[in-house]
Design an enzyme around this catalytic site. Structure first.
Site, PDB file in Angstrom:
ATOM      1  N   VAL A 154      51.288  36.072  41.522  1.00 21.76           N
ATOM      2  CA  VAL A 154      49.890  35.726  41.764  1.00 21.76           C
ATOM      3  C   VAL A 154      49.205  36.811  42.594  1.00 21.76           C
ATOM      4  O   VAL A 154      48.034  37.145  42.359  1.00 21.76           O
ATOM      5  CB  VAL A 154      49.774  34.355  42.468  1.00 21.76           C
ATOM      6  CG1 VAL A 154      48.325  34.042  42.827  1.00 21.76           C
ATOM      7  CG2 VAL A 154      50.337  33.253  41.578  1.00 21.76           C
ATOM      8  N   CYS A 155      49.944  37.384  43.532  1.00 23.07           N
ATOM      9  CA  CYS A 155      49.374  38.418  44.409  1.00 23.07           C
ATOM     10  C   CYS A 155      48.910  39.629  43.602  1.00 23.07           C
ATOM     11  O   CYS A 155      47.820  40.165  43.828  1.00 23.07           O
ATOM     12  CB  CYS A 155      50.417  38.848  45.449  1.00 23.07           C
ATOM     13  SG  CYS A 155      51.070  37.488  46.429  1.00 23.07           S
ATOM     14  N   SER A 156      49.732  40.058  42.649  1.00 20.79           N
ATOM     15  CA  SER A 156      49.422  41.245  41.846  1.00 20.79           C
ATOM     16  C   SER A 156      48.434  40.960  40.722  1.00 20.79           C
ATOM     17  O   SER A 156      47.550  41.765  40.447  1.00 20.79           O
ATOM     18  CB  SER A 156      50.707  41.815  41.229  1.00 20.79           C
ATOM     19  OG  SER A 156      51.592  42.269  42.220  1.00 20.79           O
TER      20      SER A 156
END
Length: 198
Positions: free
Chosen positions: A85-87
């Protein structure tokens, strides 16, 4: 296309693992009106950089006062570099809005994670976001611990990490704060949400 599929599979896997132990607290010890500098007076962050730059700077760190004093900052924290999700969503939501943040008078958009500054540097370069967003490492998690924004993600083999969150900070004072209920969620901490809160 293949890399998007891999990211989505990893995201789904992390979500299923993390949803098994939802964050015990969805709200930090700091809140709107809190002073970040006072909340973590002895804490400093590490600006993303190469190893050689780290050596040449004698492993210098940046105090919270230097980051926040007399500035308008948008800062967002996330569980870790190179994670799904971060990337795929979190960082891109800020990168795509960078001109809108600048138009609202924001001095810097900052991403922070419980990673070392060298990993953060490599990740920022991979995302092609290092020109728009400032990346900082919280290598020992002390910043997130002081703000009560840390979470144990050992079930996902990540160990102590950060909640997923965002804040609008003026001269060190929190004007808006958003913390996801679980680190696998991406509902309230994105760039579009905080942009409307400025």
């Amino acid at each position: 296309m293949a890399s998007s599929s891999v990211i989505l599979k990893r995201t789904a896997m992390m979500r299923s693992m993390v949803n098994g132990f939802q964050a015990s607290r969805a709200y930090a010890s700091v809140a709107v009106g809190s002073d970040l500098i006072s909340a973590a007076p002895d804490v400093s962050l590490q600006k993303a950089r190469s190893w050689d730059d780290g050596v040449s700077s004698k492993f210098a760190t940046t105090s919270l006062k230097d980051i926040f004093k007399d500035k308008k900052i948008v800062i967002f924290g996330l569980p870790g570099a190179y994670t799904g999700v971060c990337s795929a969503q979190h960082v891109p939501s800020y990168k795509k809005n960078i001109d809108k943040f600048k138009a609202k008078g924001i001095d810097s958009v900052i991403c922070v994670a419980v990673n070392d500054p060298y990993v953060m540097n490599g990740w920022a370069e991979k995302l092609q976001a290092n020109e728009d967003i400032e990346f900082f490492g919280d290598f020992d998690g002390s910043f997130h611990k002081k703000l009560d924004l840390s979470i144990d993600l050992s079930a996902a083999l990540l160990g102590p990490r950060s909640h997923r969150w965002s804040a609008y900070v003026v001269d060190g004072k929190i004007k808006a704060l958003n913390v996801e209920k679980a680190p696998s969620e991406f509902e309230v901490s994105g760039g579009d949400v905080i942009l409307e809160q400025i």
